[in-house]
Each structure stands twice: as C-alpha cells, then as structure tokens.
Design a protein around this motif. Structure first.
Motif, PDB file in Angstrom:
ATOM      1  N   ARG A   1       0.840  -1.198   0.000  1.00 53.99           N
ATOM      2  CA  ARG A   1       0.000   0.000   0.000  1.00 53.99           C
ATOM      3  C   ARG A   1       0.876   1.249   0.000  1.00 53.99           C
ATOM      4  O   ARG A   1       1.804   1.365   0.793  1.00 53.99           O
ATOM      5  N   GLY A   2       0.546   2.165  -0.880  1.00 51.74           N
ATOM      6  CA  GLY A   2       1.260   3.431  -0.929  1.00 51.74           C
ATOM      7  C   GLY A   2       2.497   3.378  -1.800  1.00 51.74           C
ATOM      8  O   GLY A   2       3.065   2.317  -2.038  1.00 51.74           O
ATOM      9  N   PRO A   3       2.935   4.545  -2.295  1.00 53.54           N
ATOM     10  CA  PRO A   3       4.077   4.616  -3.217  1.00 53.54           C
ATOM     11  C   PRO A   3       5.381   4.115  -2.612  1.00 53.54           C
ATOM     12  O   PRO A   3       6.196   3.502  -3.294  1.00 53.54           O
ATOM     13  N   TYR A   4       5.606   4.385  -1.317  1.00 51.53           N
ATOM     14  CA  TYR A   4       6.858   3.937  -0.706  1.00 51.53           C
ATOM     15  C   TYR A   4       6.935   2.417  -0.691  1.00 51.53           C
ATOM     16  O   TYR A   4       7.989   1.829  -0.961  1.00 51.53           O
ATOM     17  N   ALA A   5       5.829   1.771  -0.368  1.00 47.07           N
ATOM     18  CA  ALA A   5       5.798   0.308  -0.357  1.00 47.07           C
ATOM     19  C   ALA A   5       6.038  -0.247  -1.757  1.00 47.07           C
ATOM     20  O   ALA A   5       6.700  -1.280  -1.923  1.00 47.07           O
ATOM     21  N   ILE A   6       5.508   0.435  -2.761  1.00 57.16           N
ATOM     22  CA  ILE A   6       5.697  -0.017  -4.140  1.00 57.16           C
ATOM     23  C   ILE A   6       7.166   0.046  -4.536  1.00 57.16           C
ATOM     24  O   ILE A   6       7.706  -0.895  -5.129  1.00 57.16           O
ATOM     25  N   PHE A   7       7.838   1.133  -4.186  1.00 56.10           N
ATOM     26  CA  PHE A   7       9.246   1.257  -4.564  1.00 56.10           C
ATOM     27  C   PHE A   7      10.127   0.302  -3.758  1.00 56.10           C
ATOM     28  O   PHE A   7      11.160  -0.155  -4.243  1.00 56.10           O
ATOM     29  N   ILE A   8       9.712  -0.019  -2.542  1.00 52.43           N
ATOM     30  CA  ILE A   8      10.420  -1.051  -1.778  1.00 52.43           C
ATOM     31  C   ILE A   8      10.255  -2.403  -2.460  1.00 52.43           C
ATOM     32  O   ILE A   8      11.208  -3.183  -2.575  1.00 52.43           O
ATOM     33  N   LEU A   9       9.043  -2.680  -2.956  1.00 55.79           N
ATOM     34  CA  LEU A   9       8.793  -3.935  -3.665  1.00 55.79           C
ATOM     35  C   LEU A   9       9.632  -4.009  -4.943  1.00 55.79           C
ATOM     36  O   LEU A   9      10.174  -5.072  -5.275  1.00 55.79           O
ATOM     37  N   ILE A  10       9.734  -2.898  -5.662  1.00 51.34           N
ATOM     38  CA  ILE A  10      10.579  -2.864  -6.862  1.00 51.34           C
ATOM     39  C   ILE A  10      12.017  -3.237  -6.503  1.00 51.34           C
ATOM     40  O   ILE A  10      12.653  -4.063  -7.165  1.00 51.34           O
ATOM     41  N   ALA A  11      12.525  -2.618  -5.438  1.00 53.69           N
ATOM     42  CA  ALA A  11      13.892  -2.901  -5.012  1.00 53.69           C
ATOM     43  C   ALA A  11      14.068  -4.378  -4.653  1.00 53.69           C
ATOM     44  O   ALA A  11      15.081  -4.997  -5.006  1.00 53.69           O
ATOM     45  N   LEU A  12      13.083  -4.954  -3.972  1.00 51.98           N
ATOM     46  CA  LEU A  12      13.158  -6.360  -3.580  1.00 51.98           C
ATOM     47  C   LEU A  12      13.192  -7.279  -4.800  1.00 51.98           C
ATOM     48  O   LEU A  12      13.948  -8.258  -4.842  1.00 51.98           O
ATOM     49  N   ILE A  13      12.365  -6.956  -5.813  1.00 54.87           N
ATOM     50  CA  ILE A  13      12.342  -7.784  -7.026  1.00 54.87           C
ATOM     51  C   ILE A  13      13.666  -7.676  -7.775  1.00 54.87           C
ATOM     52  O   ILE A  13      14.221  -8.685  -8.219  1.00 54.87           O
ATOM     53  N   VAL A  14      14.182  -6.453  -7.909  1.00 50.62           N
ATOM     54  CA  VAL A  14      15.455  -6.255  -8.615  1.00 50.62           C
ATOM     55  C   VAL A  14      16.573  -7.008  -7.899  1.00 50.62           C
ATOM     56  O   VAL A  14      17.359  -7.731  -8.531  1.00 50.62           O
TER      57      VAL A  14
END
Length: 205
Positions: free
Chosen positions: A167-180
């Motif tokens: 939830r929220g933009p910060y969580a999304i960018f954390i998820l991106i970092a985790l996938i990368v």
C-alpha cells in the motif's frame, strides 16, 4: 503519479535491454529499434490480450513511445566501450523492467476489478512477456523458461498486490527494489526452479 513513474522506468529499462540484445546479435539499426520496442511494449500487449483490455490502448501511449525511442537511440549511438559496459549490466536493466512492469500490470488488473489469478497473470506477463518476445526474435531460448528464477518474481509481486499487502508509493518502490535484488541474486547464485532432466538414450545401432 506512481503509475506514470512505473511506466517510464519500465519502458526505458526494457527498451535499453532489447536494444542491447539486438546489438549483441549484430542486428542492423532497424532490428535494434524493433527489438527495443518489442521488449518495451510486448508484455503490455500480451497482458491486454489475456485480461480483455482493448489492444489499441497500447497505441495511445505516445509519451512512452518517445521514451522508448530515446532510450534505443542512446544505446545505438554509444561508443564501443560504453556498449561493452552496458551489456555487462543488461541483467540489471532487465530486472528493473521486470519489477516495474510486473507491478504496473498487477495494478492495471486491480483497476478493472480482475480476480486474484488474473492479477498474478497480468503481473507475470507484463513483467516477462516483453523479454520473452525479445528472446524469440533474437533466436535465443526464452529466459522466462530456462534462466535463473525470472518470472516467479513477477508472479510474487502480483500476488502481493492482489492480496493488498502493498500500500502506498513507498511500499511499491520497496517492492521494486526487492524484485530487482532478488532477480540479480538469482543470477549471481544461479538459483533455478526444479526441472526434469531426461537422460539421453544411447544409439543402439
């Protein structure tokens, strides 16, 4: 705004990835642009076909096409030294495209109230479909089927978003970092999904 940022980052990264593969395969300038655009937009086209979104929506993304064309042009005019350096980072560019497009695909499916399975499929195909088409056109075995863990990261991202765990933009960018990071680690440590290896029978003649 988060949606637009994901689109821009994913398009730029995948366009670079496709262009670099085309150059590795010694394609001419036309082939470089075709492969770059296919990588950048192929996943979105496959997603739209699978979950019933009008295919013509892809052609309404004028700004993203300009971003992709810019990225491909930059790659094409780079010197040999820069090309050699960027090719070493091709996994990184591909991982960024995988992460951002997987999340974007999942959000797209959520926006049309698609069921959880459709959200996961949309994430998987948006994240990895462009790379799959790129590899087929480059006459390579698709990374999604044989390389270190690849599409699974996109599917897990779709599952997390479908279950409303992000939830929220910060969580999304954390998820991106985790996938990368997960994708790069899977390449570095050669993590693979289980596979069935058949023994080749000896010729009895």
């Amino acid at each position: 705004m988060t949606w637009d940022i994901l689109n821009i980052i994913g398009t730029f990264a995948f366009a670079i990835s496709g262009a670099l593969v085309a150059i590795e395969e010694d394609y001419d300038i036309y082939g470089v642009y075709v492969l770059g655009l296919t990588t950048a937009f192929g996943g979105g086209i496959i997603r739209n076909l699978l979950i019933g979104i009008p295919i013509e929506d892809i052609w309404e993304q004028d700004f993203l096409f300009k971003i992709a064309l810019l990225a491909i042009t930059i790659v094409f005019i780079l010197s040999q030294n820069w090309i050699d350096l960027w090719i070493k980072w091709i996994v990184f560019f591909d991982a960024i495209g995988l992460a951002t497009f997987a999340i974007q695909g999942a959000n797209y499916a959520i926006s049309i109230d698609a069921p959880l399975i459709a959200v996961v499929i949309a994430a998987t195909m948006t994240g990895s479909g462009g790379g799959m088409l790129r590899d087929v056109l480059a006459r390579r075995k698709p990374m999604i089927f044989q390389s270190e863990i690849y599409a699974l990261w996109a599917a897990l991202a779709g599952l997390a978003i479908g279950l409303n765990l992000v939830r929220g933009p910060y969580a999304i960018f954390i998820l991106i970092a985790l996938i990368v990071i997960s994708r790069i680690l899977s390449v570095y440590f050669r993590w693979n999904l289980p596979r069935k290896v058949l023994k080749k029978q000896k010729n009895m003649d």
